[in-house]
Scaffold this active site. Structure first.
Site, mmCIF file in Angstrom:
data_model
loop_
_atom_site.group_PDB
_atom_site.id
_atom_site.type_symbol
_atom_site.label_atom_id
_atom_site.label_comp_id
_atom_site.label_asym_id
_atom_site.label_seq_id
_atom_site.Cartn_x
_atom_site.Cartn_y
_atom_site.Cartn_z
ATOM 1 N N ASP A 188 10.975 6.251 7.509
ATOM 2 C CA ASP A 188 10.460 7.497 6.939
ATOM 3 C C ASP A 188 11.000 7.619 5.524
ATOM 4 O O ASP A 188 12.119 7.178 5.243
ATOM 5 C CB ASP A 188 10.901 8.705 7.769
ATOM 6 N N ASP A 237 2.533 9.193 9.662
ATOM 7 C CA ASP A 237 2.668 10.557 10.186
ATOM 8 C C ASP A 237 1.628 11.493 9.572
ATOM 9 O O ASP A 237 1.078 12.359 10.260
ATOM 10 C CB ASP A 237 4.071 11.103 9.910
#
EC number: 3.4.23.36
Length: 165
Positions: free
Chosen positions: A123, A141
């Site tokens: 991330d 995401d």
């Protein structure tokens, strides 16, 4: 003979592949240009912050054992297969369903690949207001959230349209 499946919807898998490749590419760039934990301010309120998330969305189950992490891999794989089957079986539905399912598939594949190869999802997008930070996320995401939002809005629109008019 009336075919109950729509092979034409599978053409939207190109979008899944594109999203997966974009996700892989951005994660590769972050991994090759940053150290884990390194932060770069991109815009006011947006940082590039390289972290690895061994858990699920929003950092849930981060401390889960290896057994549960592999269980997540299998569950996510089944969800991807279910979305591909659902995409294949969509009949006479608005195009937005095919697009949104493909977005979810592409995002899920991108994150699944990270889980299999690295044991955690990379991330790097950190959105914040002063000291409050949204959980760090990635391109996959974003695609998953947009895809689910589109299909949810359209589902409710169709539900209201068919039940109130």
């Amino acid at each position: 003979m009336n075919n109950k499946y729509n092979y034409k919807n599978l053409k939207w898998l190109w979008l899944s592949i594109l999203i997966m490749l974009l996700d892989i590419g951005t994660k590769y760039w972050v991994k090759t240009h940053f150290w884990i934990g390194e932060v770069l301010s991109v815009l006011p309120g947006i940082n590039c912050y390289y972290v690895c998330n061994p858990g699920l969305a929003f950092g849930l189950f981060t401390n889960a054992s290896l057994y549960y992490r592999w269980l997540f891999v299998w569950i996510i794989t089944l969800v991807i297969v279910a979305f591909i089957i659902a995409l294949y079986k969509l009949i006479e539905r608005p195009k937005c369903y095919s697009i949104s399912y493909s977005m979810v598939i592409g995002g899920a594949l991108g994150n699944l690949l990270d889980r299999i190869l690295y044991g955690a999802v990379v991330d790097f997008i950190d959105v914040h207001i002063k000291n409050w930070h949204w959980p760090t996320f990635n391109v996959a995401d974003i695609a998953i959230c947009i895809g689910i939002t589109i299909v949810t809005i359209r589902f409710y629109y169709d539900f209201i349209k068919n039940n109130l008019y």
